[in-house]
Design a protein around this motif. Structure first.
Motif, PDB file in Angstrom:
ATOM      1  N   MET A  10       0.831  -1.212   0.000  1.00 55.50           N
ATOM      2  CA  MET A  10       0.000   0.000   0.000  1.00 55.50           C
ATOM      3  C   MET A  10       0.863   1.257   0.000  1.00 55.50           C
ATOM      4  O   MET A  10       0.540   2.235  -0.684  1.00 55.50           O
ATOM      5  CB  MET A  10      -0.946  -0.017   1.200  1.00 55.50           C
ATOM      6  CG  MET A  10      -2.050  -1.040   1.065  1.00 55.50           C
ATOM      7  SD  MET A  10      -3.066  -1.268   2.548  1.00 55.50           S
ATOM      8  CE  MET A  10      -3.551   0.379   2.953  1.00 55.50           C
ATOM      9  N   ALA A  11       1.960   1.223   0.744  1.00 49.89           N
ATOM     10  CA  ALA A  11       2.871   2.372   0.769  1.00 49.89           C
ATOM     11  C   ALA A  11       3.476   2.603  -0.613  1.00 49.89           C
ATOM     12  O   ALA A  11       3.587   3.748  -1.076  1.00 49.89           O
ATOM     13  CB  ALA A  11       3.967   2.160   1.808  1.00 49.89           C
ATOM     14  N   GLY A  50       7.714   2.056   2.191  1.00 51.31           N
ATOM     15  CA  GLY A  50       7.526   0.790   1.481  1.00 51.31           C
ATOM     16  C   GLY A  50       8.825   0.032   1.293  1.00 51.31           C
ATOM     17  O   GLY A  50       8.878  -1.189   1.494  1.00 51.31           O
ATOM     18  N   THR A  51       9.883   0.748   0.922  1.00 42.38           N
ATOM     19  CA  THR A  51      11.186   0.114   0.719  1.00 42.38           C
ATOM     20  C   THR A  51      11.721  -0.462   2.025  1.00 42.38           C
ATOM     21  O   THR A  51      12.230  -1.589   2.055  1.00 42.38           O
ATOM     22  CB  THR A  51      12.186   1.126   0.130  1.00 42.38           C
ATOM     23  OG1 THR A  51      11.690   1.581  -1.132  1.00 42.38           O
ATOM     24  CG2 THR A  51      13.564   0.520  -0.053  1.00 42.38           C
ATOM     25  N   ARG A  56      12.726  -5.334   5.165  1.00 48.47           N
ATOM     26  CA  ARG A  56      12.524  -6.121   6.386  1.00 48.47           C
ATOM     27  C   ARG A  56      11.944  -7.494   6.042  1.00 48.47           C
ATOM     28  O   ARG A  56      12.400  -8.519   6.550  1.00 48.47           O
ATOM     29  CB  ARG A  56      11.604  -5.387   7.350  1.00 48.47           C
ATOM     30  CG  ARG A  56      11.442  -6.133   8.670  1.00 48.47           C
ATOM     31  CD  ARG A  56      10.565  -5.405   9.659  1.00 48.47           C
ATOM     32  NE  ARG A  56      11.140  -4.103   9.957  1.00 48.47           N
ATOM     33  CZ  ARG A  56      10.449  -3.092  10.482  1.00 48.47           C
ATOM     34  NH1 ARG A  56       9.168  -3.245  10.759  1.00 48.47           N
ATOM     35  NH2 ARG A  56      11.023  -1.940  10.729  1.00 48.47           N
ATOM     36  N   ILE A  57      10.964  -7.516   5.150  1.00 50.67           N
ATOM     37  CA  ILE A  57      10.364  -8.782   4.718  1.00 50.67           C
ATOM     38  C   ILE A  57      11.409  -9.659   4.044  1.00 50.67           C
ATOM     39  O   ILE A  57      11.513 -10.862   4.326  1.00 50.67           O
ATOM     40  CB  ILE A  57       9.174  -8.523   3.765  1.00 50.67           C
ATOM     41  CG1 ILE A  57       8.033  -7.850   4.515  1.00 50.67           C
ATOM     42  CG2 ILE A  57       8.712  -9.819   3.105  1.00 50.67           C
ATOM     43  CD1 ILE A  57       6.961  -7.251   3.623  1.00 50.67           C
ATOM     44  N   ALA A  58      12.212  -9.073   3.153  1.00 55.32           N
ATOM     45  CA  ALA A  58      13.232  -9.842   2.424  1.00 55.32           C
ATOM     46  C   ALA A  58      14.277 -10.406   3.380  1.00 55.32           C
ATOM     47  O   ALA A  58      14.673 -11.571   3.256  1.00 55.32           O
ATOM     48  CB  ALA A  58      13.899  -8.959   1.380  1.00 55.32           C
ATOM     49  N   GLY A  73      15.978   0.061  -7.606  1.00 55.68           N
ATOM     50  CA  GLY A  73      15.209   0.664  -6.522  1.00 55.68           C
ATOM     51  C   GLY A  73      16.038   1.616  -5.675  1.00 55.68           C
ATOM     52  O   GLY A  73      15.593   2.706  -5.328  1.00 55.68           O
ATOM     53  N   GLY A  74      17.253   1.195  -5.349  1.00 59.12           N
ATOM     54  CA  GLY A  74      18.145   2.072  -4.585  1.00 59.12           C
ATOM     55  C   GLY A  74      18.492   3.329  -5.355  1.00 59.12           C
ATOM     56  O   GLY A  74      18.470   4.437  -4.812  1.00 59.12           O
TER      57      GLY A  74
END
Length: 128
Positions: A10-11, A50-51, A56-58, A73-74
């Protein structure tokens, strides 16, 4: 789907919407305005959230290796921050020509950001 992934997604969508409104609003208006700066800030803030959550998820799932998505992305995140700083400078100190041509840089940064956004979707859904 985990709640953290939902919030992160969502972010990222909020970042896409806000940044797109800022970039294309600036292009359509033909100059940079204060409201565009606010959309750029919102896009950057939500992209950062979001990143951070996606990282954190990764890292929790052991998938935090550096790949094309992380590089684009970076780079996009750094460019968004630079874009915001430059936009504020152009808005406050730039001449009219700079204000009318700033959208060219905005579109370039937005394009890189969208490539990374789409790449993340494709990787996250297992398409690639």
């Amino acid at each position: 789907m985990s709640p953290l992934l939902i919030v992160a997604s969502m972010a990222m969508v909020a970042a896409l919407i806000l940044y797109s409104i800022g970039v294309f609003g600036e292009k359509v208006s033909g100059t940079i305005r204060f409201k565009h700066l606010l959309f750029f800030v919102g896009g950057l803030v939500f992209d950062t959230i979001g990143t951070t959550l996606m990282n954190r998820i990764a890292s929790q799932s052991g998938g935090s290796s550096i790949g094309l998505h992380q590089i684009t992305g970076g780079a996009a995140l750094v460019l968004m921050a630079f874009h915001l700083v430059w936009a504020v400078w152009v808005y406050n100190k730039g001449n009219e020509k700079a204000k009318h041509q700033f959208h060219k840089f905005s579109l370039g940064v937005w394009s890189l950001w969208v490539v990374s956004f789409v790449l993340g979707i494709l990787l996250g859904t297992g398409v690639i």
